[in-house]
Design a protein around this motif. Structure first.
Motif, short mmCIF file in Angstrom:
data_model
loop_
_atom_site.label_atom_id
_atom_site.label_comp_id
_atom_site.label_asym_id
_atom_site.label_seq_id
_atom_site.Cartn_x
_atom_site.Cartn_y
_atom_site.Cartn_z
N LYS A 122 53.47 7.28 48.91
CA LYS A 122 53.02 6.96 47.22
C LYS A 122 53.21 5.74 47.17
CE LYS A 122 53.90 11.32 44.86
NZ LYS A 122 54.69 11.99 43.65
N ASN A 162 51.66 5.21 37.48
CA ASN A 162 51.50 6.44 38.15
C ASN A 162 53.07 6.97 38.33
OD1 ASN A 162 48.74 6.54 39.56
ND2 ASN A 162 49.24 4.43 39.51
N TRP A 217 50.03 12.98 44.83
CA TRP A 217 50.42 13.48 43.47
C TRP A 217 50.66 14.76 43.20
CZ3 TRP A 217 50.12 8.39 44.79
CH2 TRP A 217 50.86 7.64 44.27
N ARG A 218 50.11 15.60 43.93
CA ARG A 218 50.19 17.17 43.62
C ARG A 218 51.34 17.60 44.28
NH1 ARG A 218 44.28 18.21 44.78
NH2 ARG A 218 45.00 18.21 47.11
N TYR A 253 45.51 10.17 47.52
CA TYR A 253 46.22 9.91 46.12
C TYR A 253 46.44 11.51 45.72
CZ TYR A 253 46.96 8.65 41.53
OH TYR A 253 47.40 8.52 40.12
N GLU A 254 45.12 12.02 45.41
CA GLU A 254 45.34 13.37 44.73
C GLU A 254 46.23 14.36 45.39
OE1 GLU A 254 41.11 14.48 44.91
OE2 GLU A 254 40.80 13.27 43.06
N LYS A 260 57.32 10.15 49.69
CA LYS A 260 57.65 9.38 48.65
C LYS A 260 57.24 7.96 48.95
CE LYS A 260 61.50 7.63 45.58
NZ LYS A 260 63.10 7.72 45.34
#
Length: 185
Positions: free
Chosen positions: A69, A110, A183-184, A179-180, A66
């Motif tokens: 991110k 986001n 966020w998965r 990032y990918e 978290k």
């Protein structure tokens, strides 16, 4: 003077209406991957993107996805404003307020809460990284700086800056990959 800044792929950032800007992360990654940290007043090429990757790697190695991110997005304002030194932001508080508006906007875009208390952890990690960067790039950093954070924190800081790759395409790709991946989750 126009209130617009041109970005990659013919996108435009509207300075007067921050909340209207929908900028995909790859555009942000492209900018930050090549943006020199410390306005390149250091002996090597080291970018904002490399700084972000070092922090994200540290946080993910601790399982703190978290915070990672948030850390990945904590410099999004620099895509538009550049790497403005902290003392300049303190001298011109409106600049920091504007930078915060940009960051908050990208957090929201986001799916993140810009008022989440985790931001304090991001700021703490960022401060420790700044101290680490100063120790690495400016060998005569006074001990007083270390004392600002407490020597126990600095000595416990395990991150080596690493990622001294000058290939901005590699940095950009790594930012996008992180990032990918985050966020998965």
């Amino acid at each position: 003077m126009s209130p617009f800044i041109r970005l990659r792929e013919n996108l435009i950032f509207n300075l007067e209406d921050v909340e209207s800007n929908i900028i995909p992360f790859p555009i942000i990654a492209h900018s930050l991957a090549g943006l020199p940290r410390f306005n390149r007043n250091i002996p090597i090429t080291y970018t904002v993107g490399q700084h972000i990757l070092a922090g994200v790697r540290y946080l993910t190695s601790k399982g703190d996805f978290k915070t990672a991110k948030y850390f990945l997005l904590h410099e999004t304002d620099e895509m538009v404003l550049g790497d403005i030194p902290g003392p300049v932001k303190k001298l011109f508080p409106d600049v920091e307020d504007y930078a915060s508006r940009i960051r908050d906007h990208f957090y929201k875009l986001n799916g993140l809460n810009p008022h989440d208390p985790i931001i304090q952890q991001v700021k703490f990690v960022d401060s420790l990284m700044l101290l680490n960067e100063y120790q690495n790039f400016f060998p005569n950093t006074p001990d007083a700086w270390i004392n600002l954070f407490g020597p126990e924190h600095y000595k416990a800081w395990p991150v080596t800056l690493g990622c001294y790759v000058e290939d901005s395409q590699f940095i950009e790709d790594e930012l996008i990959r992180n990032y990918e991946q985050l966020w998965r989750m």
